[in-house]
Scaffold this motif. Structure first.
Motif, PDB file in Angstrom:
ATOM      1  N   GLU A  38       0.294-117.009 -10.806  1.00  0.00           N
ATOM      2  CA  GLU A  38       0.456-115.703 -11.456  1.00  0.00           C
ATOM      3  C   GLU A  38       0.670-114.594 -10.428  1.00  0.00           C
ATOM      4  OE1 GLU A  38      -3.158-115.627 -13.617  1.00  0.00           O
ATOM      5  OE2 GLU A  38      -2.518-117.189 -15.024  1.00  0.00           O
ATOM      6  N   LYS A  39      -0.114-114.622  -9.344  1.00  0.00           N
ATOM      7  CA  LYS A  39       0.039-113.606  -8.300  1.00  0.00           C
ATOM      8  C   LYS A  39       1.399-113.720  -7.617  1.00  0.00           C
ATOM      9  CE  LYS A  39      -4.675-112.497  -6.906  1.00  0.00           C
ATOM     10  NZ  LYS A  39      -5.623-112.444  -5.766  1.00  0.00           N
ATOM     11  N   LEU A  40       1.819-114.931  -7.324  1.00  0.00           N
ATOM     12  CA  LEU A  40       3.102-115.141  -6.650  1.00  0.00           C
ATOM     13  C   LEU A  40       4.253-114.655  -7.527  1.00  0.00           C
ATOM     14  CD1 LEU A  40       3.992-116.299  -3.935  1.00  0.00           C
ATOM     15  CD2 LEU A  40       4.296-118.521  -5.040  1.00  0.00           C
ATOM     16  N   THR A  41       4.169-114.899  -8.819  1.00  0.00           N
ATOM     17  CA  THR A  41       5.209-114.444  -9.735  1.00  0.00           C
ATOM     18  C   THR A  41       5.263-112.920  -9.776  1.00  0.00           C
ATOM     19  OG1 THR A  41       4.967-116.418 -11.102  1.00  0.00           O
ATOM     20  CG2 THR A  41       6.015-114.522 -12.124  1.00  0.00           C
ATOM     21  N   THR A  91      -8.443 -98.751 -30.289  1.00  0.00           N
ATOM     22  CA  THR A  91      -8.218-100.040 -29.635  1.00  0.00           C
ATOM     23  C   THR A  91      -8.623 -99.967 -28.161  1.00  0.00           C
ATOM     24  OG1 THR A  91      -6.337-100.416 -31.109  1.00  0.00           O
ATOM     25  CG2 THR A  91      -6.480-101.810 -29.155  1.00  0.00           C
ATOM     26  N   VAL A  92      -9.291-100.978 -27.676  1.00  0.00           N
ATOM     27  CA  VAL A  92      -9.676-100.980 -26.266  1.00  0.00           C
ATOM     28  C   VAL A  92      -8.426-101.017 -25.394  1.00  0.00           C
ATOM     29  CG1 VAL A  92     -11.887-102.101 -26.729  1.00  0.00           C
ATOM     30  CG2 VAL A  92      -9.897-103.499 -26.199  1.00  0.00           C
ATOM     31  N   HIS A  93      -8.536-100.488 -24.174  1.00  0.00           N
ATOM     32  CA  HIS A  93      -7.361-100.302 -23.321  1.00  0.00           C
ATOM     33  C   HIS A  93      -6.634-101.609 -23.019  1.00  0.00           C
ATOM     34  CE1 HIS A  93      -5.169 -99.488 -19.499  1.00  0.00           C
ATOM     35  NE2 HIS A  93      -4.875 -98.383 -20.131  1.00  0.00           N
ATOM     36  N   ALA A  94      -7.372-102.667 -22.714  1.00  0.00           N
ATOM     37  CA  ALA A  94      -6.737-103.942 -22.362  1.00  0.00           C
ATOM     38  C   ALA A  94      -5.886-104.467 -23.517  1.00  0.00           C
ATOM     39  CB  ALA A  94      -7.796-104.972 -21.986  1.00  0.00           C
ATOM     40  N   THR A  95      -6.408-104.372 -24.737  1.00  0.00           N
ATOM     41  CA  THR A  95      -5.648-104.826 -25.908  1.00  0.00           C
ATOM     42  C   THR A  95      -4.453-103.920 -26.159  1.00  0.00           C
ATOM     43  OG1 THR A  95      -7.642-105.769 -26.905  1.00  0.00           O
ATOM     44  CG2 THR A  95      -5.793-105.311 -28.382  1.00  0.00           C
ATOM     45  N   PHE A  96      -4.649-102.607 -25.987  1.00  0.00           N
ATOM     46  CA  PHE A  96      -3.549-101.649 -26.159  1.00  0.00           C
ATOM     47  C   PHE A  96      -2.368-101.988 -25.263  1.00  0.00           C
ATOM     48  CE2 PHE A  96      -1.912 -97.861 -23.833  1.00  0.00           C
ATOM     49  CZ  PHE A  96      -0.956 -97.458 -24.757  1.00  0.00           C
ATOM     50  N   THR A  97      -2.635-102.308 -23.998  1.00  0.00           N
ATOM     51  CA  THR A  97      -1.535-102.599 -23.079  1.00  0.00           C
ATOM     52  C   THR A  97      -0.774-103.858 -23.490  1.00  0.00           C
ATOM     53  OG1 THR A  97      -3.003-103.826 -21.576  1.00  0.00           O
ATOM     54  CG2 THR A  97      -2.698-101.481 -21.143  1.00  0.00           C
ATOM     55  N   SER A  98      -1.489-104.834 -24.033  1.00  0.00           N
ATOM     56  CA  SER A  98      -0.816-106.065 -24.467  1.00  0.00           C
ATOM     57  C   SER A  98      -0.008-105.829 -25.745  1.00  0.00           C
ATOM     58  CB  SER A  98      -1.842-107.183 -24.668  1.00  0.00           C
ATOM     59  OG  SER A  98      -2.389-107.565 -23.419  1.00  0.00           O
ATOM     60  N   VAL A  99      -0.521-104.981 -26.643  1.00  0.00           N
ATOM     61  CA  VAL A  99       0.253-104.612 -27.834  1.00  0.00           C
ATOM     62  C   VAL A  99       1.516-103.870 -27.413  1.00  0.00           C
ATOM     63  CG1 VAL A  99       0.262-103.228 -29.952  1.00  0.00           C
ATOM     64  CG2 VAL A  99      -1.766-104.558 -29.340  1.00  0.00           C
ATOM     65  N   CYS A 204       2.884-120.705 -17.168  1.00  0.00           N
ATOM     66  CA  CYS A 204       1.575-120.051 -17.124  1.00  0.00           C
ATOM     67  C   CYS A 204       1.135-119.588 -18.507  1.00  0.00           C
ATOM     68  CB  CYS A 204       1.614-118.862 -16.168  1.00  0.00           C
ATOM     69  SG  CYS A 204       1.690-119.313 -14.415  1.00  0.00           S
ATOM     70  N   VAL A 205       2.085-119.141 -19.324  1.00  0.00           N
ATOM     71  CA  VAL A 205       1.771-118.763 -20.706  1.00  0.00           C
ATOM     72  C   VAL A 205       1.193-119.956 -21.457  1.00  0.00           C
ATOM     73  CG1 VAL A 205       2.795-118.180 -22.944  1.00  0.00           C
ATOM     74  CG2 VAL A 205       3.401-116.855 -20.915  1.00  0.00           C
ATOM     75  N   GLY A 206       1.851-121.102 -21.334  1.00  0.00           N
ATOM     76  CA  GLY A 206       1.358-122.305 -22.003  1.00  0.00           C
ATOM     77  C   GLY A 206      -0.012-122.714 -21.507  1.00  0.00           C
ATOM     78  N   ALA A 207      -0.228-122.594 -20.206  1.00  0.00           N
ATOM     79  CA  ALA A 207      -1.523-122.965 -19.642  1.00  0.00           C
ATOM     80  C   ALA A 207      -2.635-122.057 -20.149  1.00  0.00           C
ATOM     81  CB  ALA A 207      -1.451-122.909 -18.118  1.00  0.00           C
ATOM     82  N   ALA A 208      -2.287-120.819 -20.498  1.00  0.00           N
ATOM     83  CA  ALA A 208      -3.301-119.854 -20.945  1.00  0.00           C
ATOM     84  C   ALA A 208      -3.524-119.884 -22.455  1.00  0.00           C
ATOM     85  CB  ALA A 208      -2.878-118.452 -20.523  1.00  0.00           C
ATOM     86  N   LEU A 209      -2.762-120.686 -23.179  1.00  0.00           N
ATOM     87  CA  LEU A 209      -2.890-120.703 -24.642  1.00  0.00           C
ATOM     88  C   LEU A 209      -4.169-121.434 -25.062  1.00  0.00           C
ATOM     89  CD1 LEU A 209       0.586-121.306 -26.303  1.00  0.00           C
ATOM     90  CD2 LEU A 209      -0.974-119.400 -26.645  1.00  0.00           C
ATOM     91  N   ARG A 210      -5.245-120.685 -25.070  1.00  0.00           N
ATOM     92  CA  ARG A 210      -6.527-121.212 -25.534  1.00  0.00           C
ATOM     93  C   ARG A 210      -7.139-120.207 -26.497  1.00  0.00           C
ATOM     94  NH1 ARG A 210      -9.368-121.996 -19.904  1.00  0.00           N
ATOM     95  NH2 ARG A 210      -8.038-120.218 -19.473  1.00  0.00           N
ATOM     96  N   VAL A 269       1.890-112.596 -17.193  1.00  0.00           N
ATOM     97  CA  VAL A 269       1.531-112.461 -15.778  1.00  0.00           C
ATOM     98  C   VAL A 269       1.149-111.018 -15.466  1.00  0.00           C
ATOM     99  CG1 VAL A 269       2.377-112.665 -13.413  1.00  0.00           C
ATOM    100  CG2 VAL A 269       2.983-114.408 -15.099  1.00  0.00           C
ATOM    101  N   LEU A 270       1.905-110.064 -16.011  1.00  0.00           N
ATOM    102  CA  LEU A 270       1.590-108.655 -15.791  1.00  0.00           C
ATOM    103  C   LEU A 270       0.211-108.309 -16.362  1.00  0.00           C
ATOM    104  CD1 LEU A 270       2.623-105.994 -14.656  1.00  0.00           C
ATOM    105  CD2 LEU A 270       3.677-105.528 -16.872  1.00  0.00           C
ATOM    106  N   ALA A 271      -0.115-108.885 -17.520  1.00  0.00           N
ATOM    107  CA  ALA A 271      -1.430-108.639 -18.125  1.00  0.00           C
ATOM    108  C   ALA A 271      -2.556-109.168 -17.231  1.00  0.00           C
ATOM    109  CB  ALA A 271      -1.505-109.279 -19.509  1.00  0.00           C
ATOM    110  N   THR A 272      -2.356-110.329 -16.632  1.00  0.00           N
ATOM    111  CA  THR A 272      -3.408-110.887 -15.770  1.00  0.00           C
ATOM    112  C   THR A 272      -3.591-110.050 -14.501  1.00  0.00           C
ATOM    113  OG1 THR A 272      -1.898-112.371 -14.563  1.00  0.00           O
ATOM    114  CG2 THR A 272      -2.927-113.233 -16.577  1.00  0.00           C
ATOM    115  N   GLN A 273      -2.497-109.488 -13.990  1.00  0.00           N
ATOM    116  CA  GLN A 273      -2.559-108.763 -12.723  1.00  0.00           C
ATOM    117  C   GLN A 273      -2.976-107.306 -12.884  1.00  0.00           C
ATOM    118  OE1 GLN A 273      -2.081-110.526  -9.728  1.00  0.00           O
ATOM    119  NE2 GLN A 273      -2.210-112.115 -11.298  1.00  0.00           N
ATOM    120  N   GLN A 274      -2.763-106.741 -14.086  1.00  0.00           N
ATOM    121  CA  GLN A 274      -3.038-105.321 -14.291  1.00  0.00           C
ATOM    122  C   GLN A 274      -4.235-105.063 -15.216  1.00  0.00           C
ATOM    123  OE1 GLN A 274      -1.352-102.800 -12.732  1.00  0.00           O
ATOM    124  NE2 GLN A 274      -0.171-104.330 -11.621  1.00  0.00           N
ATOM    125  N   GLY A 275      -4.958-106.113 -15.589  1.00  0.00           N
ATOM    126  CA  GLY A 275      -6.147-105.913 -16.400  1.00  0.00           C
ATOM    127  C   GLY A 275      -5.899-105.815 -17.887  1.00  0.00           C
TER     128      GLY A 275
END
Length: 303
Positions: A38-41, A91-99, A204-210, A269-275
């Motif tokens: 994720e960081k390398l991407t 909405t909490v900030h982390a969820t807002f950014t993903s929306v 990475c998206v598939g790996a995170a699908l939990r 990946v952006l969500a993981t790196q930016q919170g």
């Protein structure tokens, strides 16, 4: 023919997501690999892709300019709606950014894949220019959303301007507007570094699908709402604007095609790196990719 077009565009992304699911479940890859990937991407692969893709796109003609103006306007309208809606719902900030990411970012690979099959070589070149500018615009919008927790715009701007995606987009646009062509000794390494950005981010998206216990209902509710904005609200606004504002036929086609695309794969990946809310982001990328088959199918049949 249009069923084949839609399937050919969606299938590679879906298969890569599925590969990520299987690789993570099989557990033969060290768990530490995923954070490194994720960081390398985020820091290397995607910035290299942006510099090369935007910098090597052709000059902006009339059709490309009209397309970018319409799509940029829709992006800002939806962004404003997401901000107001999330503030109203507290909405909490982390969820807002993903929306926000799920609502306005787009999968450039699928866009160009469908455009390649439906358009002439000359019109496909216009589509590539549109991709270059819309990647820069959509990335800027979502990075401002990530930074708005700071409150003051003066606190946000340095963080946004120093983001690797913004720096790469800015460098790519500077090359594009100046007409400077990178020498092969620089262009080829950039192209090679950018090549893994899309497939690795989808894996990475598939790996995170939990679905953690107690989170399934929330992910489905918010994820489907976000996907609805991307695949329903965006196309309705696009159709309304091109109906009310006379644009060239090619621009109208590109606007409609852009409007039915799923969320960009590297949004996770952006969500993981930016919170951001990375679990929600993985859900939105996977679901919007699968569901986008339907509007792409109908649009390909209509063109």
């Amino acid at each position: 023919m249009h069923a084949g077009t839609a399937l050919a565009a969606i299938a590679p992304s879906f298969i890569l997501i599925l590969a990520g699911v299987l690789l993570r479940r099989d557990a033969w890859i060290d768990p530490g690999f995923w954070k490194g990937a994720e960081k390398l991407t985020h820091w290397v692969f995607f910035p290299a892709y942006l510099v090369h893709a935007i910098g090597s796109a052709g000059p902006m003609g009339g059709a490309a300019r009209s397309t970018v103006l319409v799509l940029g306007g829709i992006t800002l309208l939806i962004s404003a709606g997401v901000v107001l809606g999330c503030r109203y719902r507290r909405t909490v900030h982390a969820t807002f950014t993903s929306v926000m990411q799920g609502s306005v970012r787009f999968n450039s690979f699928i866009f160009l894949s469908v455009a390649y099959q439906l358009l002439s070589p000359e019109d496909y070149g216009v589509a590539a220019v549109v991709v270059a500018y819309m990647v820069a615009i959509s990335n800027t919008v979502v990075l401002l959303a990530f930074g708005n927790r700071q409150g003051s715009p003066w606190a946000v701007l340095p963080k946004v301007c120093l983001n690797p995606l913004i720096l790469a987009s800015g460098l790519g646009l500077a090359l594009n507007l100046s007409g400077v062509t990178l020498p092969a000794s620089l262009g080829q390494p950039l192209q090679a570094l950018g090549a893994p950005a899309l497939p690795l981010s989808l894996i990475c998206v598939g790996a995170a699908l939990r679905f953690p216990r107690g989170e399934f209902a929330r992910l489905c509710k918010t994820g489907l709402l976000t996907t609805g904005i991307r695949l329903c609200v965006f196309p309705l606004l696009a159709y309304g604007l091109i109906s009310a504002w006379p644009v060239p036929p090619l621009a109208a086609t590109l606007v409609l095609l852009y409007s039915v695309l799923p969320c960009a794969s590297n949004s996770y990946v952006l969500a993981t790196q930016q919170g951001g809310d990375h679990q929600l982001m993985a859900f939105v990328v996977a679901v919007s990719t699968a569901l986008s088959f339907v509007p792409i199918f109908f649009l390909a049949g209509a063109l």
